[in-house]
Motif scaffolding. Structure first.
Motif, PDB file in Angstrom:
ATOM      1  N   TYR A 193      -0.347   4.765   0.605  1.00 48.59           N
ATOM      2  CA  TYR A 193      -1.695   5.054   1.070  1.00 48.59           C
ATOM      3  C   TYR A 193      -1.830   6.515   1.490  1.00 48.59           C
ATOM      4  CZ  TYR A 193      -2.321  -0.001   1.329  1.00 48.59           C
ATOM      5  OH  TYR A 193      -2.401  -1.317   1.026  1.00 48.59           O
ATOM      6  N   ASP A 215      -9.822  -1.569   4.508  1.00 52.19           N
ATOM      7  CA  ASP A 215      -8.917  -2.667   4.860  1.00 52.19           C
ATOM      8  C   ASP A 215      -8.177  -2.423   6.168  1.00 52.19           C
ATOM      9  OD1 ASP A 215      -9.672  -3.829   2.512  1.00 52.19           O
ATOM     10  OD2 ASP A 215      -7.854  -3.310   1.405  1.00 52.19           O
ATOM     11  N   VAL A 216      -8.098  -1.165   6.624  1.00 50.34           N
ATOM     12  CA  VAL A 216      -7.356  -0.838   7.836  1.00 50.34           C
ATOM     13  C   VAL A 216      -8.285  -0.461   8.977  1.00 50.34           C
ATOM     14  CG1 VAL A 216      -5.613   0.709   8.833  1.00 50.34           C
ATOM     15  CG2 VAL A 216      -5.361  -0.106   6.477  1.00 50.34           C
ATOM     16  N   TYR A 217      -9.391   0.224   8.681  1.00 50.12           N
ATOM     17  CA  TYR A 217     -10.289   0.711   9.723  1.00 50.12           C
ATOM     18  C   TYR A 217     -11.601  -0.060   9.798  1.00 50.12           C
ATOM     19  CZ  TYR A 217      -7.090   4.624  10.016  1.00 50.12           C
ATOM     20  OH  TYR A 217      -5.965   5.394  10.197  1.00 50.12           O
ATOM     21  N   SER A 225      -4.710  -1.092  14.481  1.00 53.42           N
ATOM     22  CA  SER A 225      -5.485  -2.088  13.744  1.00 53.42           C
ATOM     23  C   SER A 225      -4.855  -3.461  13.867  1.00 53.42           C
ATOM     24  CB  SER A 225      -5.575  -1.704  12.262  1.00 53.42           C
ATOM     25  OG  SER A 225      -6.252  -0.471  12.105  1.00 53.42           O
ATOM     26  N   ALA A 274     -10.231  -2.409  14.482  1.00 55.60           N
ATOM     27  CA  ALA A 274      -9.477  -1.195  14.785  1.00 55.60           C
ATOM     28  C   ALA A 274      -9.931  -0.640  16.136  1.00 55.60           C
ATOM     29  CB  ALA A 274      -9.686  -0.151  13.693  1.00 55.60           C
ATOM     30  N   ARG A 333      -0.958  -2.687  13.008  1.00 56.81           N
ATOM     31  CA  ARG A 333      -0.532  -1.340  12.618  1.00 56.81           C
ATOM     32  C   ARG A 333      -0.922  -0.364  13.724  1.00 56.81           C
ATOM     33  NH1 ARG A 333      -2.135  -0.947   6.146  1.00 56.81           N
ATOM     34  NH2 ARG A 333      -1.220  -2.974   5.546  1.00 56.81           N
TER      35      ARG A 333
END
Length: 508
Positions: free
Chosen positions: A279, A381-383, A244, A208, A256
């Motif tokens: 989310y 999972d994203v950051y 990300s 990210a 994303r």
């Protein structure tokens, strides 16, 4: 109109008083050297220094100047700056190169000069406003003895932010001082994008960039002048915005781009799920905090404290078993053979259970039940990871991503437990000592478990000599530490610091 004139007169008087009051600055200069046999500095040399000494070998000059707040004044200001320059050992990470489908290495060469702290703040009565980056301190735990605050410790470099809150615990009206409050809220931005790109293996998980940061806390305390005083509250931190890049087997499979919108600031203050998907906005984590302090007749104090981690609603509801930090502490003012001690038990194995299932994530099934487990502490999972320049913003007891030689950008060993012990005191008229010992075992993390545990034992001994008899303001600090085991590896290292500090007073 009369009120405006009165307010202007009060402000003018305050600034006039500041202009005529002498300004006292504290300055320091230190030479810091460290060397070790392992890939990085030993755990207990590289930790708790706000990210200054994580690398294998280094020779640094540390220069700083501060003007502290005077809490006795109704209106006051403070500022500080600290810069480090010198040499640090480079660090290699595994890297996947998709163009020729081969593995190689990426070399991280630390900066030869960087700003460690740079901030300015103002206060009126008990409220402050601050901008910049300033070293972190725990409100609950003793920074010089503890393994580290779970939410925001003194382990990693500070994140630049704008924050506001109470300068100290403040009496709540109508309680006659029996109940006090301390709170803070801040928003900032991570500046470690270059480090992340170098450290990342570009093979799996996520990286990210341009990520923003928030930290908030609120604690209540009973009257501190009483023999028994209780502190209880919550901390919460978060990552949001940015972009990300998700990789799988060396291929970029998803991107994303969230950017930054003013709405995110509100969404991160109270996490909302109303953004059209399954989310909540951003990545939020934190801890429930508790401390009971009892003062003995000789003014020494015994304390019991715990911090319970949470990563989502299950953790907030304390559905993660005994997970957390549990500690007993002793302190005695003045110079004594034993002036402080800590004994902590840390457990992060439950993580609200091994499974996480959200129906909104799986539209191809009729299963509507949910399972709020698999908290996977400090990972997202994203950051990716809750860290700054590779070091944990929370407790360093959980092995930080900086130590992953394979370039994996997350925490690999958060399913962990162990203990931490520390002792400090005076070994002579001018020599202070500090001893630390920890033992740890780990079974992977919440998403990548291990069937067998990895172990580690670490120890550190420190001696600090106040050389004021030779030169006022001069001090010498020496540390020796080792790691042993298959979790952190076998490593021995030493650290030495020669420091001079003094005061400057400027009069009108």
């Amino acid at each position: 109109m009369k009120r405006i004139y009165i307010a202007a007169a009060v402000a003018a008087a305050a600034f006039s008083s500041m202009a005529t009051t002498p300004v006292e600055l504290q300055y320091s200069a230190s030479l810091e050297l460290n060397a070790s046999t392992g890939r990085t500095a030993p755990y207990m040399i590289g930790s708790w220094k706000n990210g200054r000494i994580p690398y294998k070998n280094s020779a640094l000059l540390d220069l700083g100047v501060t003007k502290e707040l005077d809490l006795g004044k109704r209106f006051d200001w403070s500022a500080g700056a600290e810069v480090l320059t010198g040499w640090q050992h480079s660090l290699d990470f595994d890297r996947y190169f998709a163009e020729n489908k081969t593995w190689g290495s990426s070399t991280l060469t630390p900066s030869r000069i960087w700003l460690q702290q740079l901030y300015a703040s103002v206060k009126y009565r008990g409220v402050f406003l601050q901008a910049g980056m300033k070293d972190n301190k725990s409100l609950i735990l003793p920074d010089d003895l503890s393994s580290g605050d779970i939410t925001l410790s003194n382990n990693a470099r500070p994140v630049p932010e704008i924050c506001a809150g109470f300068v100290d615990f403040q009496d709540i009206p109508l309680t006659e001082g029996w109940v006090q409050i301390n709170g803070r809220i801040g928003y900032g931005r991570f500046m470690d994008d270059g480090f992340d790109r170098t450290q990342y293996n570009h093979y799996n998980w996520v990286i990210a960039q341009d990520v923003y940061y928030t930290y908030k806390r609120c604690h209540f305390r009973t009257k501190p002048s009483q023999p028994l005083s209780i502190t209880v509250g919550m901390q919460t931190a978060g990552q949001f915005g940015g972009k990300s890049y998700m990789y799988s087997r060396g291929k970029l499979v998803d991107t994303r781009d969230r950017g930054l919108h003013l709405r995110y600031i509100w969404d991160m203050f109270f996490p909302w799920q109303g953004n059209g998907d399954s989310y909540y906005e951003g990545n939020s984590l934190g801890s429930w905090d508790f401390k009971a302090r009892y003062r003995l007749p000789d003014e020494s104090e015994l304390s019991f404290a715990f911090e319970w981690p949470w990563e989502d609603g299950s953790g907030i509801g304390k559905l993660n078993g005994w997970d957390g930090l549990w500690g007993i502490y002793y302190s005695r003012p003045g110079r004594h053979l034993i002036s402080g001690a800590a004994l902590e038990y840390l457990d992060f194995r439950n993580q609200s259970g091994p499974l996480h299932y959200a129906p909104g994530d799986h539209t191809d099934t009729d299963i509507t039940a949910s399972a709020t487990g698999g908290d996977n502490y400090y990972n997202n999972d994203v950051y990716s990871a809750y860290d700054n320049y590779g070091l944990s913003l929370g407790t360093p007891f959980l092995v930080s991503p900086l130590y992953n030689a394979d370039g994996y950008p997350a925490y690999l060993y958060t399913r962990s437990r162990g203990f931490h012990a520390a002792l400090k005191g005076c070994a002579g008229c001018e020599v202070d000592y500090r001893l630390m010992l920890s033992w740890q075992e780990a079974w992977g993390n919440g998403r990548l478990p291990r069937t067998t545990a990895l172990h580690n034992t670490s120890m550190m001994a420190e001696a600090r000599w106040n050389a004021a008899r030779i030169t006022p303001g001069l001090s010498l600090c020496v540390q020796a530490a080792f790691d042993s085991g298959n979790l952190r590896g076998d490593n021995f290292g030493a650290y030495i610091s020669v420091k001079y500090q003094g005061n400057l007073t400027f009069k009108k």
